[in-house]
Design a protein around this motif. Sequence first.
Motif, mmCIF file in Angstrom:
data_model
loop_
_atom_site.group_PDB
_atom_site.id
_atom_site.type_symbol
_atom_site.label_atom_id
_atom_site.label_comp_id
_atom_site.label_asym_id
_atom_site.label_seq_id
_atom_site.Cartn_x
_atom_site.Cartn_y
_atom_site.Cartn_z
ATOM 1 N N VAL A 73 21.981 51.630 37.713
ATOM 2 C CA VAL A 73 23.025 50.829 38.408
ATOM 3 C C VAL A 73 22.468 49.402 37.425
ATOM 4 C CG1 VAL A 73 23.805 48.994 39.824
ATOM 5 C CG2 VAL A 73 23.783 51.217 40.568
ATOM 6 N N GLY A 74 23.351 48.795 35.909
ATOM 7 C CA GLY A 74 22.338 47.652 35.962
ATOM 8 C C GLY A 74 22.483 46.242 36.728
ATOM 9 N N ASN A 75 23.799 46.066 37.179
ATOM 10 C CA ASN A 75 24.244 44.965 38.375
ATOM 11 C C ASN A 75 25.374 45.451 39.454
ATOM 12 O OD1 ASN A 75 23.757 42.552 39.743
ATOM 13 N ND2 ASN A 75 24.514 41.411 38.077
ATOM 14 N N ALA A 76 25.624 43.929 39.809
ATOM 15 C CA ALA A 76 26.953 44.160 41.395
ATOM 16 C C ALA A 76 26.631 42.157 42.214
ATOM 17 C CB ALA A 76 26.995 45.402 42.187
ATOM 18 N N PHE A 77 27.643 42.299 41.786
ATOM 19 C CA PHE A 77 28.559 40.870 42.296
ATOM 20 C C PHE A 77 29.642 40.584 43.236
ATOM 21 C CE2 PHE A 77 29.351 41.029 37.066
ATOM 22 C CZ PHE A 77 30.305 40.256 37.467
ATOM 23 N N GLU A 78 29.604 39.736 43.398
ATOM 24 C CA GLU A 78 30.902 39.245 44.435
ATOM 25 C C GLU A 78 31.528 38.132 44.151
ATOM 26 O OE1 GLU A 78 32.756 40.159 48.616
ATOM 27 O OE2 GLU A 78 30.879 41.304 48.264
ATOM 28 N N ILE A 79 32.843 38.049 43.942
ATOM 29 C CA ILE A 79 33.038 36.475 43.765
ATOM 30 C C ILE A 79 34.566 36.163 44.791
ATOM 31 C CG2 ILE A 79 34.813 34.976 42.108
ATOM 32 C CD1 ILE A 79 33.278 36.793 39.709
ATOM 33 N N LYS A 80 34.225 35.298 45.382
ATOM 34 C CA LYS A 80 35.460 35.087 46.405
ATOM 35 C C LYS A 80 36.203 33.669 45.587
ATOM 36 C CE LYS A 80 33.143 36.941 51.001
ATOM 37 N NZ LYS A 80 33.245 36.705 52.088
ATOM 38 N N ASP A 81 37.845 34.091 46.308
ATOM 39 C CA ASP A 81 38.497 32.935 45.526
ATOM 40 C C ASP A 81 38.536 31.832 46.922
ATOM 41 O OD1 ASP A 81 40.449 33.973 47.142
ATOM 42 O OD2 ASP A 81 42.130 35.016 45.619
ATOM 43 N N ALA A 82 39.575 30.993 46.919
ATOM 44 C CA ALA A 82 39.695 30.038 48.414
ATOM 45 C C ALA A 82 40.578 30.626 49.509
ATOM 46 C CB ALA A 82 40.399 29.205 47.083
ATOM 47 N N PHE A 85 19.631 53.730 31.414
ATOM 48 C CA PHE A 85 19.016 52.724 31.673
ATOM 49 C C PHE A 85 19.029 51.175 31.508
ATOM 50 C CE2 PHE A 85 16.194 56.370 30.093
ATOM 51 C CZ PHE A 85 15.590 56.966 31.129
ATOM 52 N N PRO A 86 20.266 50.059 31.851
ATOM 53 C CA PRO A 86 20.685 49.701 32.363
ATOM 54 C C PRO A 86 20.486 48.634 32.502
ATOM 55 C CG PRO A 86 22.536 50.983 33.437
ATOM 56 C CD PRO A 86 21.485 51.436 33.169
ATOM 57 N N VAL A 87 19.810 47.246 32.303
ATOM 58 C CA VAL A 87 19.133 45.757 33.079
ATOM 59 C C VAL A 87 19.437 45.068 32.603
ATOM 60 C CG1 VAL A 87 17.060 47.920 32.305
ATOM 61 C CG2 VAL A 87 17.371 45.424 31.196
ATOM 62 N N ILE A 88 19.786 44.111 33.558
ATOM 63 C CA ILE A 88 19.945 42.853 33.197
ATOM 64 C C ILE A 88 18.163 41.435 33.754
ATOM 65 C CG2 ILE A 88 22.324 43.156 33.802
ATOM 66 C CD1 ILE A 88 20.829 41.602 36.350
ATOM 67 N N ASN A 89 18.970 40.466 33.012
ATOM 68 C CA ASN A 89 17.813 39.654 33.382
ATOM 69 C C ASN A 89 17.818 39.309 34.841
ATOM 70 O OD1 ASN A 89 16.614 37.135 34.559
ATOM 71 N ND2 ASN A 89 17.149 35.466 32.606
ATOM 72 N N PRO A 90 16.732 39.799 35.467
ATOM 73 C CA PRO A 90 16.442 40.040 36.905
ATOM 74 C C PRO A 90 16.805 38.639 37.666
ATOM 75 C CG PRO A 90 14.392 39.607 36.196
ATOM 76 C CD PRO A 90 15.196 39.708 34.799
ATOM 77 N N ALA A 91 16.568 37.703 37.476
ATOM 78 C CA ALA A 91 16.525 36.678 38.000
ATOM 79 C C ALA A 91 18.332 36.724 38.280
ATOM 80 C CB ALA A 91 16.242 34.931 36.886
ATOM 81 N N PHE A 92 19.184 36.944 37.849
ATOM 82 C CA PHE A 92 20.629 37.505 37.324
ATOM 83 C C PHE A 92 20.983 38.424 38.284
ATOM 84 C CE2 PHE A 92 20.485 34.048 34.643
ATOM 85 C CZ PHE A 92 21.623 32.994 35.088
ATOM 86 N N SER A 93 20.165 39.074 39.000
ATOM 87 C CA SER A 93 20.823 40.625 40.436
ATOM 88 C C SER A 93 21.451 39.261 41.413
ATOM 89 C CB SER A 93 19.126 40.737 40.958
ATOM 90 O OG SER A 93 19.496 42.575 41.159
ATOM 91 N N GLY A 94 22.732 40.828 41.326
ATOM 92 C CA GLY A 94 23.758 40.030 42.710
ATOM 93 C C GLY A 94 24.213 38.999 42.089
ATOM 94 N N ASN A 95 24.545 38.627 41.450
ATOM 95 C CA ASN A 95 25.045 36.930 40.474
ATOM 96 C C ASN A 95 25.343 37.986 39.585
ATOM 97 O OD1 ASN A 95 24.532 35.036 42.488
ATOM 98 N ND2 ASN A 95 22.080 35.854 41.962
ATOM 99 N N LYS A 96 26.332 36.928 39.137
ATOM 100 C CA LYS A 96 27.349 37.038 37.819
ATOM 101 C C LYS A 96 27.193 37.452 36.884
ATOM 102 C CE LYS A 96 31.952 35.689 36.024
ATOM 103 N NZ LYS A 96 33.318 35.133 35.311
ATOM 104 N N ASN A 97 26.893 38.163 35.867
ATOM 105 C CA ASN A 97 25.980 38.381 34.548
ATOM 106 C C ASN A 97 26.625 38.489 33.478
ATOM 107 O OD1 ASN A 97 25.829 40.929 35.406
ATOM 108 N ND2 ASN A 97 25.373 41.330 33.500
ATOM 109 N N LYS A 98 26.185 37.818 32.140
ATOM 110 C CA LYS A 98 26.348 37.806 31.086
ATOM 111 C C LYS A 98 26.356 39.126 30.374
ATOM 112 C CE LYS A 98 27.998 35.191 26.865
ATOM 113 N NZ LYS A 98 27.708 33.312 26.407
ATOM 114 N N TYR A 99 24.716 38.881 29.991
ATOM 115 C CA TYR A 99 24.051 39.661 29.357
ATOM 116 C C TYR A 99 23.413 41.486 29.814
ATOM 117 C CZ TYR A 99 24.231 36.134 26.672
ATOM 118 O OH TYR A 99 24.617 34.700 24.767
ATOM 119 N N ILE A 100 23.649 42.212 29.435
ATOM 120 C CA ILE A 100 23.444 43.244 29.737
ATOM 121 C C ILE A 100 22.614 44.653 28.541
ATOM 122 C CG2 ILE A 100 25.115 44.969 30.106
ATOM 123 C CD1 ILE A 100 24.107 45.848 32.849
#
Length: 619
Positions: A403-412, A494-509
């Motif tokens: 897993v590279g990353n996962a995140f969740e987006i909620k609407d109103a 071996f997907p990785v991201i900027n660790p500061a964005f782990s669990g949040n929406k990311n642009k790059y992988i």
Amino acid sequence: MLAKPTHHIVPTKFPSPINLPPLVSLKVPSLQAETTPKTIPNAISINPTSSNHVSTLDDTLIDDAISAFWDYQFLFVSQRSETTKPITLHVVDGSIPHDFPSGTYYLAGPGLFSDDHGSTVHPLDGHGYLRAFTFDGVDREVKFMAKYVKTQAQVEEHDPTTDTWQFTHRGPFSVLKGGHKVGNTKVMKNVANTSVVRWGERVLCLWEGGEPYEIQSGSLDTVGRFDLIDGCDSAVGGGKNSSDIWDVAAGLLKPILYGVFKMPPKRLLSHYKVDASMNRLITTSCNAEDMLLPRSSFTFYEYDSNFELMNKQEFNIPDHLMIHDWAFTDTHYILFANRIKLDVVGSMAAVCGISPMISALSVNPSKPTSPIYLLPRFPDKSGKARDWRVPVEAPSQFWLLHVGNAFEIKDANGNSEIKIQATTCSYQWFNFQKVFGYNWQSDKLDPSIMNVNEGEHELLPRLVQVSIQLDADGNCQKSCVEPLINKWKRTTDFPVINPAFSGNKNKYIYAATSSGYRQTLPHFPFDTVVKLNVLNQSVHTWSVGRRRFIGEPIFIPKGDEEDDGYLLVVEYAVSIQRCYLVILDPKRMEEDDALIARLEVPKHLNFPLGFHGFWATDK
């Protein structure tokens, strides 16, 4: 002396299917496909045969096939030397940036594949060899250290007086030719070789199925086992209903697994997660007996920086699963159901010692879909939540790798969408016994296992994005699996991201991939770092060069922008048996100046392919 002088580099004893002459006088290889069942992808064979075919093959192809076979072997060499004090690495290209942060890049992986008594082991059973690259941001230099993790198995199998090795533990993936086979119950060989993390003031080396080992951050000396979980907290007591047939079976298995095979009641998985927003380390474990039963029990643990347990959740899933990696969001733990089954014939062969113990299990491709379990991370705060026991059925079948990353987006309105970016492969290709092409009967690594024929490459690891849409009550409205980048078709892992964005929406992988320039090694080992922009679907790559490979990249943040930082990756120059630490500019990928610096590891400390790493900033 900076390192022990004896037994510096010992190539793994993996001969080809026939006795090979010296490398300089190798015969021409055959490029015919192996005969395999239709459900299994045909593999490219790189087996030397008769020289009668010289006139029918291009010389370049001949040279590449021969070098490909040996390059693959040299990626898995046994390194017996350890450093006794830090070694300053020589910069051979570029220079270390002035703003490179001070810190240490730890890299876990195996170090030993053959002993002094005729036995070889699968790379996954190789003793853990921890590598550390420490950056001094003031003096702009990098010091290197490497030592074996002194696990119980390592201490038993290595004689420090004579510096000799004798394998006595079978391990899950190997058969010992020079060791005890029948009745050998030393299966759970904790080699602490899979991943590493520095959390709080502790450095931990992890393995798939046992307690982590703590390492001193400065000297890399082994402190000992670290009791990250209470192994008997709930596994010994069994299930809630003792009359359940599987609880009865578990009760019968536990004395055998715990007592005879010395398995811990709970097996800690090697992959952990760091929730940067909450400053928590998240780990998970499963019960030992679930390996042999059609059910799976998972416990998730969340720790603060002092290793105080902040959250613990347990889940019992009525399916037989093999989990290597997993995901998390603000509200969920996410498990992809890699389904397995007990192999009766393989079990008998394993018990008799004529095949690896992992032969007792095989993949179970009986479902056309892929179940995904959304497990509540904080059930007391969830309010009205969906029944987590009912999985989301992804509309295609796949085996999840990393897993590279996962995140969740909620609407109103309370509706949410979960996105998981990961690498997956086909059940048809994945084989427990043949990972990395290991063949316990011939003690060789076969590159063809990881490199299938043209037209079957879609069975190999690929980057995908899984999307799950939930309504306000948690009911699944839609799920889909798509390529992460539509035009990107290469084998990637071996997907990785900027660790500061782990669990949040990311642009790059970022990930490791193959340029595909070698006909006989088109897919693996990897030789290219790829940067993918999931928003505009752009792709940028940097390749290491001919007859050189890479491992897992890692991102080092330095600013607020997502791609503001550096990429580190180890370059394995197998043709000259050298390793280099490479620093890349993620903003300049595919540009001439993407390479910032290359630092050379001394040749006598050249090491085999590493698995997973961790960057720890000095703060």
